[in-house]
Motif scaffolding. Structure first.
Motif, short mmCIF file in Angstrom:
data_model
loop_
_atom_site.label_atom_id
_atom_site.label_comp_id
_atom_site.label_asym_id
_atom_site.label_seq_id
_atom_site.Cartn_x
_atom_site.Cartn_y
_atom_site.Cartn_z
N GLY A 83 23.95 39.35 46.36
CA GLY A 83 23.93 38.48 47.53
C GLY A 83 25.12 37.57 47.62
N ALA A 84 26.23 37.97 46.99
CA ALA A 84 27.45 37.16 46.98
C ALA A 84 28.54 37.80 47.83
CB ALA A 84 27.94 36.97 45.54
N ASN A 85 29.65 37.12 47.95
CA ASN A 85 30.79 37.59 48.75
C ASN A 85 32.00 37.76 47.85
OD1 ASN A 85 29.27 37.22 51.26
ND2 ASN A 85 29.57 35.04 50.90
N ALA A 86 32.94 38.59 48.28
CA ALA A 86 34.12 38.87 47.45
C ALA A 86 35.38 38.87 48.29
CB ALA A 86 33.97 40.22 46.76
N ASP A 87 36.44 38.31 47.71
CA ASP A 87 37.79 38.42 48.26
C ASP A 87 38.60 39.31 47.34
OD1 ASP A 87 37.35 36.71 50.40
OD2 ASP A 87 37.89 34.93 49.25
N VAL A 88 39.46 40.14 47.92
CA VAL A 88 40.36 40.99 47.15
C VAL A 88 41.76 40.43 47.28
CG1 VAL A 88 41.27 43.32 46.83
CG2 VAL A 88 38.90 43.01 47.57
N ILE A 89 42.38 40.11 46.13
CA ILE A 89 43.73 39.59 46.15
C ILE A 89 44.57 40.35 45.14
CG2 ILE A 89 43.03 37.28 46.88
CD1 ILE A 89 43.26 36.36 44.02
N THR A 90 45.87 40.38 45.36
CA THR A 90 46.77 41.06 44.44
C THR A 90 47.09 40.18 43.25
OG1 THR A 90 48.69 40.27 45.67
CG2 THR A 90 47.80 42.42 46.30
N GLN A 91 47.49 40.81 42.17
CA GLN A 91 47.72 40.09 40.92
C GLN A 91 48.78 39.00 41.02
OE1 GLN A 91 50.74 40.80 38.96
NE2 GLN A 91 51.59 42.08 40.59
N ASP A 92 49.73 39.15 41.93
CA ASP A 92 50.78 38.14 42.06
C ASP A 92 50.40 37.02 43.02
OD1 ASP A 92 50.78 39.89 44.17
OD2 ASP A 92 52.97 39.94 44.40
N ALA A 93 49.21 37.12 43.64
CA ALA A 93 48.77 36.08 44.57
C ALA A 93 47.62 35.26 44.02
CB ALA A 93 48.35 36.71 45.90
N ALA A 94 47.17 35.58 42.80
CA ALA A 94 46.04 34.86 42.20
C ALA A 94 46.53 33.50 41.69
CB ALA A 94 45.44 35.68 41.08
N ARG A 95 45.99 32.43 42.23
CA ARG A 95 46.42 31.09 41.86
C ARG A 95 45.27 30.19 41.40
NH1 ARG A 95 50.39 33.55 42.06
NH2 ARG A 95 52.36 33.11 43.11
N GLN A 96 44.04 30.69 41.44
CA GLN A 96 42.90 29.84 41.10
C GLN A 96 42.83 29.58 39.61
OE1 GLN A 96 39.35 32.04 42.30
NE2 GLN A 96 39.04 32.72 40.21
N GLY A 97 42.19 28.48 39.24
CA GLY A 97 41.98 28.17 37.84
C GLY A 97 40.90 29.03 37.23
N PHE A 98 40.78 28.92 35.92
CA PHE A 98 39.79 29.72 35.20
C PHE A 98 38.39 29.16 35.47
CE2 PHE A 98 37.23 31.25 31.78
CZ PHE A 98 37.77 32.47 31.42
N GLY A 99 37.50 30.03 35.96
CA GLY A 99 36.11 29.63 36.13
C GLY A 99 35.77 29.00 37.46
N GLU A 100 36.72 28.90 38.39
CA GLU A 100 36.41 28.31 39.69
C GLU A 100 35.47 29.22 40.49
OE1 GLU A 100 39.85 27.24 41.89
OE2 GLU A 100 40.69 26.00 40.31
N ARG A 101 35.77 30.52 40.46
CA ARG A 101 34.90 31.53 41.05
C ARG A 101 34.77 32.68 40.05
NH1 ARG A 101 37.57 33.12 46.70
NH2 ARG A 101 39.48 32.94 45.45
N THR A 102 33.67 33.40 40.12
CA THR A 102 33.57 34.60 39.30
C THR A 102 34.73 35.52 39.63
OG1 THR A 102 31.18 34.48 39.09
CG2 THR A 102 32.19 36.63 38.78
N GLU A 103 35.38 36.00 38.59
CA GLU A 103 36.58 36.82 38.78
C GLU A 103 36.42 38.17 38.08
OE1 GLU A 103 41.28 36.75 37.35
OE2 GLU A 103 40.20 34.86 37.65
N PHE A 104 36.83 39.21 38.77
CA PHE A 104 36.88 40.55 38.22
C PHE A 104 38.35 40.99 38.24
CE2 PHE A 104 32.76 39.90 40.15
CZ PHE A 104 31.86 40.42 39.23
N CYS A 105 38.95 41.08 37.07
CA CYS A 105 40.38 41.34 36.96
C CYS A 105 40.59 42.76 36.44
CB CYS A 105 41.02 40.31 36.03
SG CYS A 105 42.82 40.31 36.03
N VAL A 106 41.30 43.57 37.22
CA VAL A 106 41.41 45.00 36.94
C VAL A 106 42.86 45.36 36.61
CG1 VAL A 106 41.11 47.33 37.89
CG2 VAL A 106 39.47 45.52 38.47
N GLY A 107 43.05 46.08 35.49
CA GLY A 107 44.37 46.59 35.14
C GLY A 107 44.94 45.97 33.89
N GLY A 108 45.82 46.69 33.22
CA GLY A 108 46.44 46.21 32.00
C GLY A 108 47.49 45.15 32.26
N PRO A 109 47.98 44.49 31.20
CA PRO A 109 48.95 43.40 31.37
C PRO A 109 50.30 43.87 31.90
CG PRO A 109 48.67 43.93 29.05
CD PRO A 109 47.61 44.69 29.79
N GLY A 110 50.59 45.15 31.75
CA GLY A 110 51.87 45.65 32.26
C GLY A 110 51.92 45.74 33.77
#
Length: 252
Positions: A83-110
């Protein structure tokens, strides 16, 4: 009212009461499971979450690998079920702090700088060899003193992690899907979707880091995934000062 009519009426009333009680029990059970699921993912009703997508490491453009898109679709379905909502953002546009919203981060560090930042901050005992030069250790994972090499299409590793700040109820979790290949990211998302109830029972709402292996993806795609080990302690501890052994973990 004769006895036959009375028995029919009483039977119908009993059947209606049983149906109502059964519906109420199923509804209570469904609501209880939903609340547990929402607590595990940090997704109460109408809350906001963010999907941080990487770029396709093999593409010169800002493209997303199709298996990463499949991973995002599976995660989006899970978010909607809560029952929640999701925004999709690219890795270079992520600016939020840790824990502000539930985050699902996909892909290796490279291919995902957000993933690299999370690993530096929260998983100091884990390294991914992002060297572009071909070799047996390219994209290998080092977790503590162990090294896990990539065998493309045969045995590929992915880390599935749930990270928290240790402040229950005050910060949302961050989920990491850090794979050696894009198909392993989808496999980790599918593993989380299928096993979240078992993971919640075992780990509660605390941090965990799991190492998974995708077996024979060239034949089975992301469907055959094995749990290799719970590497939470090793991933959170500093890396050993001595060089790890040159041995690797390979698929049978």
């Amino acid at each position: 009212m004769n006895d036959d009519v009375r028995n029919i009426v009483l039977g119908m009333a009993a059947a209606g009461l049983s149906a109502a009680l059964g519906w109420l029990a199923r509804t209570c059970l469904w609501n209880r499971r939903l609340r547990r699921k929402q607590a595990f993912f940090g997704l109460p009703d109408n809350s906001e979450s963010v999907l941080v997508v990487n770029r396709d490491a093999g593409s010169p453009d800002l493209a997303v690998h199709r298996y990463d898109v499949f991973a995002l679709l599976e995660l989006s379905a899970l978010i909607k079920e809560c029952g929640a909502n999701a925004d999709v953002i690219t890795q270079d546009a992520a600016r939020q702090g840790f824990g502000e919203r539930t985050e699902f981060c996909v892909g290796g560090p490279g291919s995902n700088r957000r993933m690299a930042a999370h690993m530096r901050a929260m998983l100091p005992g884990m390294r991914v060899n992002v060297d572009s030069e071909p070799g047996p250790d390219r994209l290998a994972f080092q977790i503590g003193s162990e090294r896990y090499r990539l065998e493309k299409g045969v045995g590929e590793y992915v880390v599935l992690a749930r990270l928290t700040t240790g402040q229950p109820g005050r910060a949302r979790p961050v989920f990491l899907f850090c794979g050696q290949t894009a198909i392993t990211n989808q496999a980790a998302a599918r593993y989380l979707y299928r096993h979240h109830e078992r993971l919640a029972r075992k780990h509660g709402n605390s941090t965990f880091v799991l190492l998974l292996k995708v077996v024979n993806s060239q034949a089975y795609g992301p469907d055959v995934t094995e749990l290799v080990a719970d590497v939470t302690r090793a991933a959170q501890a500093p890396l050993p000062t001595t060089a790890p052994a040159r041995s690797s973990h390979r698929a049978p």
